[in-house]
Motif scaffolding. Structure first.
Motif, PDB file in Angstrom:
ATOM      1  N   GLY A  74       0.814  -1.213   0.000  1.00  0.00           N
ATOM      2  CA  GLY A  74       0.000   0.000   0.000  1.00  0.00           C
ATOM      3  C   GLY A  74       0.845   1.260   0.000  1.00  0.00           C
ATOM      4  N   PHE A  75       1.920   1.244   0.786  1.00  0.00           N
ATOM      5  CA  PHE A  75       2.798   2.410   0.835  1.00  0.00           C
ATOM      6  C   PHE A  75       3.465   2.647  -0.514  1.00  0.00           C
ATOM      7  N   LYS A  76       3.930   1.567  -1.137  1.00  0.00           N
ATOM      8  CA  LYS A  76       4.578   1.703  -2.444  1.00  0.00           C
ATOM      9  C   LYS A  76       3.607   2.267  -3.478  1.00  0.00           C
ATOM     10  N   GLN A  77       2.359   1.816  -3.403  1.00  0.00           N
ATOM     11  CA  GLN A  77       1.357   2.319  -4.336  1.00  0.00           C
ATOM     12  C   GLN A  77       1.083   3.800  -4.083  1.00  0.00           C
ATOM     13  N   ASP A  78       0.920   4.167  -2.813  1.00  0.00           N
ATOM     14  CA  ASP A  78       0.684   5.573  -2.470  1.00  0.00           C
ATOM     15  C   ASP A  78       1.856   6.449  -2.902  1.00  0.00           C
ATOM     16  N   TYR A  79       3.057   5.969  -2.620  1.00  0.00           N
ATOM     17  CA  TYR A  79       4.250   6.759  -2.924  1.00  0.00           C
ATOM     18  C   TYR A  79       4.371   7.024  -4.427  1.00  0.00           C
ATOM     19  N   ASN A  80       4.256   5.974  -5.214  1.00  0.00           N
ATOM     20  CA  ASN A  80       4.431   6.132  -6.657  1.00  0.00           C
ATOM     21  C   ASN A  80       3.288   6.907  -7.297  1.00  0.00           C
ATOM     22  N   ALA A  81       2.066   6.702  -6.800  1.00  0.00           N
ATOM     23  CA  ALA A  81       0.928   7.455  -7.340  1.00  0.00           C
ATOM     24  C   ALA A  81       1.070   8.942  -7.035  1.00  0.00           C
ATOM     25  N   SER A  82       1.472   9.259  -5.808  1.00  0.00           N
ATOM     26  CA  SER A  82       1.612  10.666  -5.429  1.00  0.00           C
ATOM     27  C   SER A  82       2.769  11.328  -6.172  1.00  0.00           C
ATOM     28  N   GLN A  83       3.861  10.582  -6.366  1.00  0.00           N
ATOM     29  CA  GLN A  83       4.996  11.137  -7.101  1.00  0.00           C
ATOM     30  C   GLN A  83       4.630  11.410  -8.560  1.00  0.00           C
ATOM     31  N   GLU A  84       3.818  10.529  -9.119  1.00  0.00           N
ATOM     32  CA  GLU A  84       3.383  10.723 -10.507  1.00  0.00           C
ATOM     33  C   GLU A  84       2.455  11.926 -10.617  1.00  0.00           C
TER      34      GLU A  84
END
Length: 216
Positions: A74-84
């Protein structure tokens, strides 16, 4: 392990339903061998542990999945989505959460699920919630705050939705690709086990009475 790694990477780049099915099948074929093999090795190498040892291994696996696996993905998904999405600062600012989420010291302000949900159905569920609150004569602070936010955000909803959806998809794909290193690491560890047993003259199941099993 290698098939699991390949399957998750394929899922991370899949563009069609057919490719998703193929990728999931490849992943399933790889994953099928990991858990049963682990239980078999433990039961044959530590036979005195019996059901307690098998149960402990199962418990550790479930705890790892619950305490590390789920939150980590979940953290990896949040991190990459927010960075994008942060590539468009104005849109990211509209949909980011008010608080940071953390995982092992890493922090990120992901996308607010409530705001993304309102954007997804163009405010229909929010309007229904407001209507129900009005009929009951009750006021919900969260709903009121979300309604105030949507009154402004709805002006750019059509443009925002494309960017938010794309960011969410990107985050999910990146999470799958990064997670693929887990089965890859397990493949390496199993290879080390194979080399270890080979150095000892081959794999042999341990017997409780110390006698060598038949056929070995």
């Amino acid at each position: 392990g290698i098939l699991g790694f390949a399957g998750l990477n394929l899922l991370g780049v899949a563009e069609s339903g057919l490719i998703c099915v193929v990728a999931a099948t490849v992943y399933a074929a790889g994953k099928t061998f990991l858990w049963p093999t682990m239980l078999a090795v433990v039961s044959e190498q530590f036979p005195k542990g019996g059901a307690i040892t098998i149960g402990a291994i199962g418990g550790v696996g479930m705890l790892s999945a619950g305490l590390l696996g789920g939150p980590g993905i979940g953290f990896k998904q949040d991190y990459n989505a927010s960075q994008e999405l942060a590539k468009n600062a104005a849109v990211y600012e509209r949909y980011q959460t008010a608080t940071e989420s953390a995982f092992f010291g890493f922090k990120v302000k992901g996308l607010d699920g409530a705001k993304v949900g309102v954007l997804g159905d163009n405010g229909k569920e929010l309007a229904r919630a407001q209507e129900m609150a009005a009929k009951s004569g009750k006021t919900d602070e969260n709903t009121a705050a979300l309604a105030g936010w949507w009154a402004e955000a709805s002006k750019t909803a059509a443009e925002d939705k494309k960017l938010v959806d794309a960011a969410g998809l990107y985050g999910g794909r990146q999470a799958l690709k990064l997670t693929s290193f887990v089965p890859a690491a397990m493949a390496v560890l199993y290879l080390l086990l194979i080399l270890y047993f080979k150095a000892r003259g081959g794999y042999k199941a341990v017997q409780v009475d110390g006698a060598a099993p038949a056929g070995h």
